[in-house]
Design an enzyme around this catalytic site. Structure first.
Site: not given
Ligand code: NAD
Length: 330
Positions: A234, A258, A263, A295
């Protein structure tokens, strides 16, 4: 029984159709996300299946209650975008898919580390300018690394197996010890031990108030010079301004992200040539030694099929029994 699926992507449709015909249950599909504005489409259905980063608002939950729909099955694990207390107070039952393919995220983690070690982004940039020289951008070998795995749950354990397959030394930290990892003697006593010993640090823990900004200035200061950081867990686990400072100073030698703190400003949308109003993203994106992926660690055929099937099974189970194996309770 009738189910409506929100936010259904093209790649999910075939799995929904297969489940629907195998179970003899109609599933209406819409690409729209589940909001207070779109929930009316669920009128007359017994349950909703959904997946989105966007918050499930209290207003939406109230409208679900008014429509008499009390079964909501999420196709993902995270429930941080839904007010569970509110849902419970309205009698809305929420299920998730706690495990769909830990291997998907673990394999991605290792892939990204390999790219950092072999300087793939830097070579790709040089190649795009027809610069085919290799020296002096020397690479590193995974078998020489000490990989500090923070979080030895499903994903962390899967990643450990792969790292070990490459011959890396693995050390691990978790608030709760797993027997298999303990029997291998991989646990160190504290996060500081990970920071001081590891040449690679990979995060596989959930985001809680106590884990927010786990990697901050103080943490980076304790690490080995040139350490590689991987975050496929996260975004807010890392303080991005502290990471930028650590990259500037060379304390961090490279990072693969990621997930990012903000985000939703960028990921999962086609921004074309629009200016991106996210200074930390712009700073990190420009760097040869930082890999950003939107992600996508989870995004494999196996994971998507499991997310669809398990969520639909959960919704069916809620309808038939009033509860489900994967019921999420506050
Ligand atoms: P899991 O629940 O199986 O494992 C989490 C581990 O973290 C557990 O072993 C737990 O004991 C440990 N933990 C919890 N709090 C801790 C703390 N304060 N300090 C140290 N350890 C702590 O979860 P998982 O399936 O392995 O997933 C890990 C994380 O990966 C998820 O929480 C999620 O944030 C993330 N994730 C990312 C993607 C992606 O596509 N990038 C996909 C799925 C999951």
């Amino acid at each position: 029984m009738k189910i409506i699926g929100y936010g259904i992507r093209q790649d999910e449709r075939q799995f929904v159709e297969q489940w629907s015909s195998q179970n003899g249950i109609g599933v209406k599909m819409t690409a729209e996300l589940l909001t207070a504005e779109t929930v009316d489409q669920a009128s007359g259905y017994d349950g909703i299946v959904a997946f989105q980063q966007l918050a499930y608002s209290d207003e939406l939950l109230e409208k679900m209650d008014q429509l008499g729909i009390h079964n909501l099955s999420l196709r993902n694990v995270g429930v941080d975008n839904i007010n569970l207390e509110k849902a419970t107070s309205l009698g809305i039952k929420v299920t998730n898919v706690p495990v769909y393919s830990p291997e998907a995220i673990a394999e991605f983690t290792v892939t990204q580390l390999m790219q950092l070690l072999r300087r793939s982004k830097e070579y790709a940039r040089k190649f795009s300018n027809h610069d085919f020289r290799w020296a002096p951008q020397i690479s590193k070998e995974l078998n020489q690394q000490t990989v500090g795995v923070i979080g030895t749950g499903h994903i962390g354990r899967s990643a450990i197996k792969i790292f070990q397959g490459f011959g890396a030394k693995v050390i691990a930290y978790d608030a709760f010890h797993n027997k298999e990892i303990e029997s291998q003697g991989l646990y160190v006593d504290s996060l500081s031990d990970i920071y001081k010993q590891a040449t690679v640090i990979t995060l596989h823990i959930p985001l809680f108030p106590e884990t927010e900004h786990m990697l901050d200035r103080e943490a980076f200061n304790q690490m080995n010079d040139g350490v590689f950081i991987i975050n496929a867990a996260r975004g807010p686990l890392i303080d991005e301004s502290a990471l930028i400072e650590a990259l500037d100073s060379g304390k961090v030698g490279g990072a693969a992200l990621d997930v990012m703190e903000d985000e939703t400003k960028v990921f999962n949308q086609d921004l074309g040539k629009q200016e991106i109003n996210y200074p930390a993203f712009n700073n990190l994106f420009e760097r040869d030694n930082v890999l950003i992926s939107p992600h996508t660690a989870f995004y494999t055929d196996v994971a998507v099929k499991n997310m669809v099937n398990i969520s639909l099974n959960n919704n069916k189970q809620l309808f038939e029994t009033g509860t489900a194996d994967n019921l999420v309770e506050k």
